[in-house]
Design a protein around this motif. Structure first.
Motif, PDB file in Angstrom:
ATOM      1  N   UNK A 155      11.283   2.792  -3.853  1.00 47.36           N
ATOM      2  CA  UNK A 155      12.553   1.723  -2.723  1.00 47.36           C
ATOM      3  C   UNK A 155      11.680   0.018  -3.003  1.00 47.36           C
ATOM      4  N   UNK A 156      12.601  -0.329  -3.501  1.00 49.63           N
ATOM      5  CA  UNK A 156      13.006  -2.289  -3.959  1.00 49.63           C
ATOM      6  C   UNK A 156      13.151  -2.777  -2.482  1.00 49.63           C
ATOM      7  N   UNK A 157      13.704  -2.256  -1.491  1.00 49.39           N
ATOM      8  CA  UNK A 157      13.704  -3.251   0.123  1.00 49.39           C
ATOM      9  C   UNK A 157      15.362  -3.866  -0.216  1.00 49.39           C
ATOM     10  N   UNK A 158      15.680  -2.969  -1.255  1.00 48.42           N
ATOM     11  CA  UNK A 158      17.415  -3.779  -1.257  1.00 48.42           C
ATOM     12  C   UNK A 158      18.275  -3.512  -0.978  1.00 48.42           C
ATOM     13  N   UNK A 159      17.771  -1.686  -1.081  1.00 47.67           N
ATOM     14  CA  UNK A 159      18.435  -0.602  -0.760  1.00 47.67           C
ATOM     15  C   UNK A 159      19.072   0.365  -2.035  1.00 47.67           C
ATOM     16  N   UNK A 186       0.031  17.990  -1.402  1.00 51.12           N
ATOM     17  CA  UNK A 186       1.421  17.898  -0.684  1.00 51.12           C
ATOM     18  C   UNK A 186       2.393  18.479  -1.407  1.00 51.12           C
ATOM     19  N   UNK A 187       3.397  18.119  -0.522  1.00 48.18           N
ATOM     20  CA  UNK A 187       4.659  18.701  -0.795  1.00 48.18           C
ATOM     21  C   UNK A 187       5.138  17.642  -0.615  1.00 48.18           C
ATOM     22  N   UNK A 188       6.641  16.726  -0.614  1.00 52.09           N
ATOM     23  CA  UNK A 188       7.453  15.917  -0.469  1.00 52.09           C
ATOM     24  C   UNK A 188       8.736  16.083  -0.050  1.00 52.09           C
ATOM     25  N   UNK A 189       9.386  15.666   0.556  1.00 53.94           N
ATOM     26  CA  UNK A 189      11.099  16.425   1.301  1.00 53.94           C
ATOM     27  C   UNK A 189      11.767  15.721  -0.265  1.00 53.94           C
ATOM     28  N   UNK A 190      12.862  15.889   0.248  1.00 51.16           N
ATOM     29  CA  UNK A 190      13.908  15.446  -0.935  1.00 51.16           C
ATOM     30  C   UNK A 190      13.843  16.199  -2.622  1.00 51.16           C
ATOM     31  N   UNK A 244      14.348   8.297  -0.284  1.00 54.14           N
ATOM     32  CA  UNK A 244      12.724   9.059  -0.426  1.00 54.14           C
ATOM     33  C   UNK A 244      12.411   9.225   0.718  1.00 54.14           C
ATOM     34  N   UNK A 245      11.132   9.894   0.246  1.00 57.03           N
ATOM     35  CA  UNK A 245      10.029   8.841   1.679  1.00 57.03           C
ATOM     36  C   UNK A 245       9.837   7.763   1.561  1.00 57.03           C
ATOM     37  N   UNK A 246       9.260   6.794   2.300  1.00 54.17           N
ATOM     38  CA  UNK A 246       8.706   6.092   2.408  1.00 54.17           C
ATOM     39  C   UNK A 246       7.443   5.810   2.042  1.00 54.17           C
ATOM     40  N   UNK A 286       0.102  -1.235  -0.134  1.00 52.24           N
ATOM     41  CA  UNK A 286       0.176  -0.232   0.247  1.00 52.24           C
ATOM     42  C   UNK A 286       0.814   1.215   0.242  1.00 52.24           C
ATOM     43  N   UNK A 287       0.836   1.678  -1.220  1.00 54.55           N
ATOM     44  CA  UNK A 287       2.349   2.516  -1.138  1.00 54.55           C
ATOM     45  C   UNK A 287       1.803   3.343  -2.629  1.00 54.55           C
ATOM     46  N   UNK A 288       0.754   4.539  -1.762  1.00 49.15           N
ATOM     47  CA  UNK A 288      -0.147   5.480  -3.057  1.00 49.15           C
ATOM     48  C   UNK A 288       1.037   5.876  -4.120  1.00 49.15           C
ATOM     49  N   UNK A 289       0.605   6.155  -5.438  1.00 48.49           N
ATOM     50  CA  UNK A 289       0.588   7.261  -6.161  1.00 48.49           C
ATOM     51  C   UNK A 289       0.975   8.637  -5.693  1.00 48.49           C
ATOM     52  N   UNK A 290       2.342   9.350  -5.702  1.00 45.27           N
ATOM     53  CA  UNK A 290       2.363  10.712  -5.722  1.00 45.27           C
ATOM     54  C   UNK A 290       2.839  11.540  -7.028  1.00 45.27           C
ATOM     55  N   UNK A 291       2.313  12.045  -7.907  1.00 46.72           N
ATOM     56  CA  UNK A 291       2.140  12.715  -9.045  1.00 46.72           C
ATOM     57  C   UNK A 291       3.310  14.229  -9.294  1.00 46.72           C
ATOM     58  N   UNK A 292       3.685  13.916  -9.159  1.00 45.96           N
ATOM     59  CA  UNK A 292       4.305  15.281  -9.503  1.00 45.96           C
ATOM     60  C   UNK A 292       3.932  16.368 -10.479  1.00 45.96           C
TER      61      UNK A 292
END
Length: 344
Positions: free
Chosen positions: A233-237, A120-124, A219-221, A86-92
């Motif tokens: 993120x892929x979870x592998x770094x 919403x504003x994203x960090x990084x 980037x934000x998780x 459950x990682x929603x898309x944030x469209x810039x």
């Protein structure tokens, strides 16, 4: 000779989601897997009800999202894991005009459940015009999904790790080598072009590259960022960034111009250093009207095709696997929009 209800040829989303229908309905089957990574296996796994270029939706989007979530719960009952992230898309947004268009579309009845009205504003990352969140969007844990399902199939003797040989198939007798079957489902993606029974179907290759990168600043998780392409993120770094669309450069090796396109695209909104660690590509089977191709062979009633899932392979593969199953088992007619016969 071994008797089975079904043979499935192909191990991408079409093949595995159809296998799920068979498991759920207690049908006997085997699935042929060559062991090469299919386009499905190198896909991003994005589950997205919105076309993010024009902020529109597509046919049966809500039904497909609901059906997928339900199906992944069913799959969990035998693999032990739900592969939904459950990682929603944030469209810039590129500019103010995109913000205004998003807001206008978010009031549309078809899109009200998908486009968040709050920016919403994203960090990084650079997002001067903020981001719009796509409600109900998510990702599939692609590696987990294929690893978990292959493991289950192998453990239960459903998996045959070899290339299917068309010359050994006798459809008139319903026999393939030492297998007696009721039906064969060909779910081969672009491999269908070598299939003498369905080679004429109108699927076209669309080559997609993605890169895996090491970011110097995380980037934000728990979100998926989208500008030109998707970053998560892929979870592998490492982080996945992609994928491209190319209908011209169809050779079977990495296209450096696609890699350059991805590096430039990421640099547009990620202002820090990053390193490209890996490049992958695959060929999506696409159809001119962007809908799958499903149906029965005109001569042999026991041969079926399930193809043309395109860039929405997860949603299309999951939802229409049930339609194909009902068509074969219960005679429920296929939607004209996805039927093999629509191009005749």
């Amino acid at each position: 000779m071994k008797n089975v209800d079904y043979i499935i040829v192909g191990d991408g989303y079409a093949g595995l989601f159809f296998a799920h229908q068979l498991i759920k309905n207690n049908k006997s089957f085997v699935i042929f897997s060559e062991g090469r990574k299919s386009a499905s296996q190198v896909s991003a796994g994005i589950i997205n009800p919105v076309v993010l270029k024009k902020f529109t939706t597509f046919w049966k989007a809500q039904e497909q999202i609901d059906f997928l979530k339900n199906s992944l719960e069913e799959i969990k009952s035998y693999t032990g894991e739900n592969y939904l992230i459950n990682a929603c898309i944030h469209r810039i947004f590129h500019d103010e005009n995109e913000q205004k268009l998003w807001l206008k579309k978010s009031a549309n009845e078809e899109l009200v459940n998908f486009l968040s009205e709050q920016f919403e504003s994203l960090n990084v990352v650079k997002n001067d015009f903020l981001t719009g969140k796509v409600n109900q969007s998510a990702r599939l844990n692609v590696n987990g999904f294929f690893t978990g399902l292959f493991s289950y199939l192998e453990k239960n003797d459903f998996l045959i790790k070899e290339k299917f040989e068309y010359s050994k198939l006798n459809p008139s007798e319903s026999v393939y080598k030492d297998l007696k079957f009721k039906n064969i489902i060909f779910c081969e993606g672009m491999g269908v072009k070598e299939n003498p029974y369905f080679s004429e179907i109108t699927v076209n290759p669309n080559k997609g590259h993605h890169i895996k990168v090491k970011l110097s600043h995380p980037i934000p998780k728990n979100i998926t960022i989208k500008k030109k392409h998707f970053l998560f993120p892929t979870g592998t770094g490492l982080y996945f960034y992609g994928g491209t669309y190319d209908r011209e450069q169809l050779h079977h090796h990495i296209d450096e111009s696609a890699v350059k396109q991805l590096v430039n695209g990421l640099s547009e909104f990620y202002p820090y250093d990053f390193e490209v660690e890996e490049v992958n590509f695959g060929f999506r089977p696409t159809v001119k009207d962007r809908r799958p191709i499903i149906g029965r062979h005109e001569t042999y009633n026991n041969l079926y095709v399930f193809n043309g899932l395109g860039a929405r392979g997860i949603l299309n593969g999951c939802y229409f696997s049930r339609d194909l199953f009902r068509f074969i088992e219960d005679g429920v007619p296929l939607h004209e929009e996805v039927s093999l016969n629509r191009f005749k």
